[in-house]
Design an enzyme around this catalytic site. Sequence first.
Site, PDB file in Angstrom:
ATOM      1  N   THR A 130      40.175  92.621  53.409  1.00 25.63           N
ATOM      2  CA  THR A 130      38.946  92.789  52.921  1.00 25.63           C
ATOM      3  C   THR A 130      39.629  93.874  51.975  1.00 25.63           C
ATOM      4  O   THR A 130      40.567  93.927  51.970  1.00 25.63           O
ATOM      5  CB  THR A 130      37.920  93.573  53.428  1.00 25.63           C
ATOM      6  OG1 THR A 130      36.731  93.898  52.582  1.00 25.63           O
ATOM      7  CG2 THR A 130      39.042  94.895  54.647  1.00 25.63           C
ATOM      8  N   ASP A 131      38.662  93.131  50.965  1.00 27.01           N
ATOM      9  CA  ASP A 131      39.609  93.996  49.373  1.00 27.01           C
ATOM     10  C   ASP A 131      38.840  95.241  49.555  1.00 27.01           C
ATOM     11  O   ASP A 131      39.212  96.168  48.785  1.00 27.01           O
ATOM     12  CB  ASP A 131      38.282  93.424  48.350  1.00 27.01           C
ATOM     13  CG  ASP A 131      37.290  93.246  48.284  1.00 27.01           C
ATOM     14  OD1 ASP A 131      36.522  94.195  49.759  1.00 27.01           O
ATOM     15  OD2 ASP A 131      36.438  92.752  47.656  1.00 27.01           O
ATOM     16  N   GLU A 132      37.883  96.012  50.490  1.00 28.69           N
ATOM     17  CA  GLU A 132      37.649  97.292  51.094  1.00 28.69           C
ATOM     18  C   GLU A 132      39.158  98.145  50.671  1.00 28.69           C
ATOM     19  O   GLU A 132      39.128  99.563  50.467  1.00 28.69           O
ATOM     20  CB  GLU A 132      36.638  97.550  51.819  1.00 28.69           C
ATOM     21  CG  GLU A 132      35.590  96.499  51.769  1.00 28.69           C
ATOM     22  CD  GLU A 132      34.345  97.344  52.907  1.00 28.69           C
ATOM     23  OE1 GLU A 132      33.964  97.987  52.874  1.00 28.69           O
ATOM     24  OE2 GLU A 132      33.849  95.877  52.596  1.00 28.69           O
ATOM     25  N   TYR A 155      36.314 101.850  58.060  1.00 32.93           N
ATOM     26  CA  TYR A 155      36.857 100.967  58.474  1.00 32.93           C
ATOM     27  C   TYR A 155      37.620 100.207  57.558  1.00 32.93           C
ATOM     28  O   TYR A 155      38.564  99.616  57.591  1.00 32.93           O
ATOM     29  CB  TYR A 155      35.330  99.729  58.164  1.00 32.93           C
ATOM     30  CG  TYR A 155      35.778  98.613  57.572  1.00 32.93           C
ATOM     31  CD1 TYR A 155      36.259  97.477  58.390  1.00 32.93           C
ATOM     32  CD2 TYR A 155      35.394  97.941  56.536  1.00 32.93           C
ATOM     33  CE1 TYR A 155      36.329  96.453  58.304  1.00 32.93           C
ATOM     34  CE2 TYR A 155      35.228  96.345  55.951  1.00 32.93           C
ATOM     35  CZ  TYR A 155      36.282  95.708  57.327  1.00 32.93           C
ATOM     36  OH  TYR A 155      36.118  94.113  56.717  1.00 32.93           O
ATOM     37  N   LYS A 159      41.269  98.177  58.233  1.00 34.95           N
ATOM     38  CA  LYS A 159      41.451  97.531  58.115  1.00 34.95           C
ATOM     39  C   LYS A 159      43.258  97.842  56.902  1.00 34.95           C
ATOM     40  O   LYS A 159      44.227  96.461  57.259  1.00 34.95           O
ATOM     41  CB  LYS A 159      40.675  97.047  57.192  1.00 34.95           C
ATOM     42  CG  LYS A 159      39.868  96.345  58.015  1.00 34.95           C
ATOM     43  CD  LYS A 159      39.855  95.044  58.760  1.00 34.95           C
ATOM     44  CE  LYS A 159      40.178  93.663  58.517  1.00 34.95           C
ATOM     45  NZ  LYS A 159      41.022  92.590  59.521  1.00 34.95           N
TER      46      LYS A 159
END
Length: 346
Positions: A130-132, A155, A159
């Site tokens: 993810t870009d998060e 989260y 990741k």
Amino acid sequence: MKILVTGGAGFIGSAVVRLAVARGHAVVNLDALTYAACLDNVKSVGNSPLYAFEHADIRDRAALDRVLAQHRPDAIMHLAAESHVDRSIDGPGDFVQTNVNGTFNLLEAARAYWVREGRPETFRFHHISTDEVFGTLGATGKFTEDTPYAPNSPYSATKAASDHLVRAWHETYGLPVVMTNCSNNYGPFHFPEKLVPVVILNALAGKPIPVYGTGENVRDWLYVEDHADALLTVLTRGTIGRSYNIGGENEARNIDLVRIICALLDEMRPQGAPHDRLITFVADRPGHDLRYAIDPARITAELGWRPSVTVEEGLRRTVRWYLDNAPWWQALQDRAGVGQRLGVKA
């Protein structure tokens, strides 16, 4: 090609499964069937001779060894993950166990399998992230593959940890990996705890539509079927050891996205219109990143991929899908946490 897809009964994973089968690939769908999974997501390919399902958990190394030995895939696409930020705030332990320990187990199982098979050059381990992991942007700029990691939620931290493990297994053990980091997905089969389905379903029920803070948070919206196409492109044509950012090139503030959905519902289901009267601003969640935006220049230049669906068209398709598929989402509304405000314990 035979592809083992982890998390193939989830939102993005099922889109990958459906598209891969449609393109003639054999697919083994490995899923633990946790709360966000639904086998109806892959019902359209369930009877295909190209499709097989394995009920297994990536935290179970013995199960992974068995599945790999039995099916002997040419590639692994790793999508299985705990993914809801609000749930990670309330229960970070589950995210560590699945996203970190589960990825470690899968990497070790994949490495043992790859070695046993004679280290085939054609084997691929594709890690989907993810870009998060990059944290938050200000009003300008975009994430590239070289952006430093700065995760701000349990989260995204888990990741980020899984991304680092995948890189390390490539550099240390030579495991042939490719990696992708995507922007916010939306579309059919989106589990009804995320923003887009929450807006649609609350509006249909005449319930308040919750918008965190002032709705100024900006996301880059990627239609899930575009994402599945990009993932298969990277799997089959990406350079080993390389990471690719996948974005929708569709930035929008949350409040603007919500208003677009309300306008579409006014048009397609005018009962209860205007639906934007239901918009209710609620307390923001802890650590809420202000803005995400992806620069997809690498995947465009090297692999020729670009998104094909604008956010306006994608939202129209999505709203229509939810209107036409009420039995699917109605069956999920009684699952734990759905319809409740989560992530407020911090």
